[in-house]
Scaffold this motif. Structure first.
Motif, PDB file in Angstrom:
ATOM      1  N   ILE A 256      17.153  32.581   2.722  1.00 41.03           N
ATOM      2  CA  ILE A 256      15.834  33.195   2.520  1.00 41.03           C
ATOM      3  C   ILE A 256      15.857  34.631   3.027  1.00 41.03           C
ATOM      4  O   ILE A 256      15.358  35.557   2.372  1.00 41.03           O
TER       5      ILE A 256
ATOM      6  N   GLU B 273      18.078  36.814   0.650  1.00 43.81           N
ATOM      7  CA  GLU B 273      17.403  37.108  -0.613  1.00 43.81           C
ATOM      8  C   GLU B 273      16.292  38.141  -0.416  1.00 43.81           C
ATOM      9  O   GLU B 273      16.075  39.007  -1.260  1.00 43.81           O
ATOM     10  N   GLY B 274      15.602  38.053   0.720  1.00 41.27           N
ATOM     11  CA  GLY B 274      14.592  39.057   1.025  1.00 41.27           C
ATOM     12  C   GLY B 274      15.207  40.428   1.229  1.00 41.27           C
ATOM     13  O   GLY B 274      14.669  41.446   0.780  1.00 41.27           O
TER      14      GLY B 274
ATOM     15  N   SER C 103      16.219  41.905  -2.135  1.00 37.38           N
ATOM     16  CA  SER C 103      15.086  42.301  -2.984  1.00 37.38           C
ATOM     17  C   SER C 103      14.564  43.688  -2.627  1.00 37.38           C
ATOM     18  O   SER C 103      13.988  44.376  -3.472  1.00 37.38           O
TER      19      SER C 103
ATOM     20  N   TYR D 103      16.162  35.944  -7.271  1.00 37.64           N
ATOM     21  CA  TYR D 103      15.822  34.538  -7.062  1.00 37.64           C
ATOM     22  C   TYR D 103      17.093  33.752  -6.794  1.00 37.64           C
ATOM     23  O   TYR D 103      18.165  34.060  -7.307  1.00 37.64           O
TER      24      TYR D 103
ATOM     25  N   THR E 273      14.629  31.344  -2.223  1.00 37.84           N
ATOM     26  CA  THR E 273      13.358  31.685  -2.866  1.00 37.84           C
ATOM     27  C   THR E 273      12.733  30.458  -3.517  1.00 37.84           C
ATOM     28  O   THR E 273      11.523  30.215  -3.382  1.00 37.84           O
TER      29      THR E 273
ATOM     30  N   THR F 170       9.388  28.919  -1.995  1.00 34.68           N
ATOM     31  CA  THR F 170       8.209  29.042  -2.867  1.00 34.68           C
ATOM     32  C   THR F 170       7.625  27.674  -3.182  1.00 34.68           C
ATOM     33  O   THR F 170       6.397  27.504  -3.192  1.00 34.68           O
TER      34      THR F 170
END
Length: 442
Positions: free
Chosen positions: A91, A94-95, A98, A128, A132, A136
């Motif tokens: 997580i 991926e953040g 982004s 994604y 994610t 989510t």
């Protein structure tokens, strides 16, 4: 054409130092300009014309959904990735990739670190992956549960008020009104609880889903809730392609330049290598791949390849000419080839054209042709001198009798390459145009 050529050759004979100096300066300037301004280009518009329907459709798709994706392959069992605290690392990664950090979140590595630089460049249109998706899913279910709970509370309060009002109309005491309101509220809460139980039985939920709930996550991502040897669900193959691999997709913005795409790939690789995203439970690692990563590596190869090709071609010619060319200045044709090549690529940089794979292929061809033309002219001049003529007379005779033949051969060769301008592939057209320009200069 023979008269201007004769005049040019005669001038070179009278002012050899001037001609050689100017030619070398032009070649040096061309080489310097090419090194500074020529950028390798490997984008799709070197293969497909911008005016074609296919290119326009690809551009529209990329503008709406992002360009080619950089893939970060997570090499460890999905059960370790999704069902342990390793998912928190994904997580975070991926953040980071982004480039869209919440204001209250900590910037891992600081502003000068990979995450900070990605945040400044913002190369990704969308990211994604497993983190994610699972985060989510949990968040949406929790939000939905909270909304249903709030709705049930409101309905219970409304039912309680209505029950109290009806009890009051019947003349019930205050205690009886309170009991009627409580009973109505409990009935609504009972219906809500019944709905939750029904949903829980249908989806195998035993409580409100949490990210650190392996039982829920297993039901979310694994076939049979994990009973099938950790096999991911088929519909999740885009993030769990195999039982021992997970996939993070970073779709880059379509408006990035070649240099920005290359920089984005470098930053993604640097971010993936940060110790903050190491996977302590599964002990897995990351592999960065995908078309942009391959193209970035290819761009570096092109930059290195042009130097290798040039040096290789020059060395081969320098070794071959003394063996096969019997002349006093045996390496003179090679000097002519270097000058012609330097000026050609300098002009290429001057007009703002990019360096494609096909343009690199021009190098050995152009050097070979330039050496060929120079050998023919130099040999004829030496033959004339051997017949007793002075250098000036020999040059004049060659310009009158031999040079037109070489010019005719060069023109025929250039005409053959001009056919490449009919190709629908821009890179092939560029190759043909560049080689024709090089032949003219040679």
């Amino acid at each position: 054409m023979s008269r201007p050529l004769a005049s040019l050759m005669a001038f070179a004979t009278r002012r050899p130092v001037l001609v050689i100096t100017v030619s070398m300066l032009l070649a040096a300037a061309g080489i310097a300009l090419a090194l500074v301004r020529l950028e390798p280009e490997t984008s799709s518009d070197t293969l497909v014309g911008r005016g074609t329907a296919e290119f326009k459709a690809s551009e529209e798709y990329a503008e709406r959904f992002g360009g080619d994706a950089v893939y970060v392959l997570v090499r460890q069992p999905v059960t370790q990735t999704a069902l342990t605290s390793d998912i928190q690392r994904l997580i975070g990664l991926e953040g980071c990739l982004s480039g869209r950090r919440p204001p209250e979140a900590e910037l891992i590595g600081g502003p000068s670190g990979p995450c900070g630089q990605i945040e400044q460049l913002k190369p990704a249109q969308v990211v994604y992956g497993p983190g994610t998706f699972i985060n989510t899913s949990v968040t949406q279910i929790q939000d939905q549960y909270g909304a249903l709970q709030q709705q049930a509370a409101q309905q219970g309060a409304a039912a309680s008020l209505q029950a109290r009002a009806e009890a009051k109309k019947r003349g019930a005491s205050a205690k009886e009104q309170e009991e009627a309101g409580a009973a109505a509220q409990q009935a609504v809460e009972g219906q809500f609880t019944s709905q939750l139980i029904t949903l829980g039985v249908r989806y195998g939920l035993t409580g409100v889903p949490r990210l650190n709930d392996p039982e829920f996550v297993a039901k979310l991502v694994l076939e049979g809730g994990g009973a099938v040897a950790g096999t991911p669900k088929a519909r999740l193959a885009y993030i769990f392609p195999a039982p021992d691999a997970s996939l993070i997709q970073v779709r880059l913005r379509s408006d990035l330049t070649t240099a920005e795409r290359k920089r984005a790939v470098e930053l993604i690789r640097a971010a993936v290598a940060m110790p903050d995203w190491e996977l302590p439970n599964g002990g897995g690692d990351y592999v960065v791949t995908g078309a942009p990563a391959v193209v970035a590596d290819l761009t570096d190869s092109i930059s290195r390849g042009i130097g290798v090709l040039l040096i290789g071609a020059l060395l081969v010619m320098a070794l071959v000419l003394p063996l096969v060319f019997r002349a006093r200045v045996r390496l003179a044709p090679l000097g002519v080839a270097v000058i012609a090549t330097g000026i050609t690529f300098g002009l290429l940089a001057l007009v703002g054209t990019s360096l494609t794979i096909a343009a690199i292929a021009v190098l050995p061809v152009l050097i070979g042709l330039a050496v060929d033309y120079a050998i023919q002219l130099q040999s004829r001049i030496q033959e004339e001198q051997g017949a007793g003529r002075s250098l000036g007379q020999a040059v004049e005779a060659v310009a009158r009798e031999g040079a037109p033949t070489v010019l005719t051969a060069a023109t025929a060769t250039a005409a053959g390459f001009l056919v490449l301008l009919l190709s629908p592939v821009p890179m092939v057209r560029g190759f043909g145009l560049l080689i024709v320009a090089g032949i003219a200069l040679a």
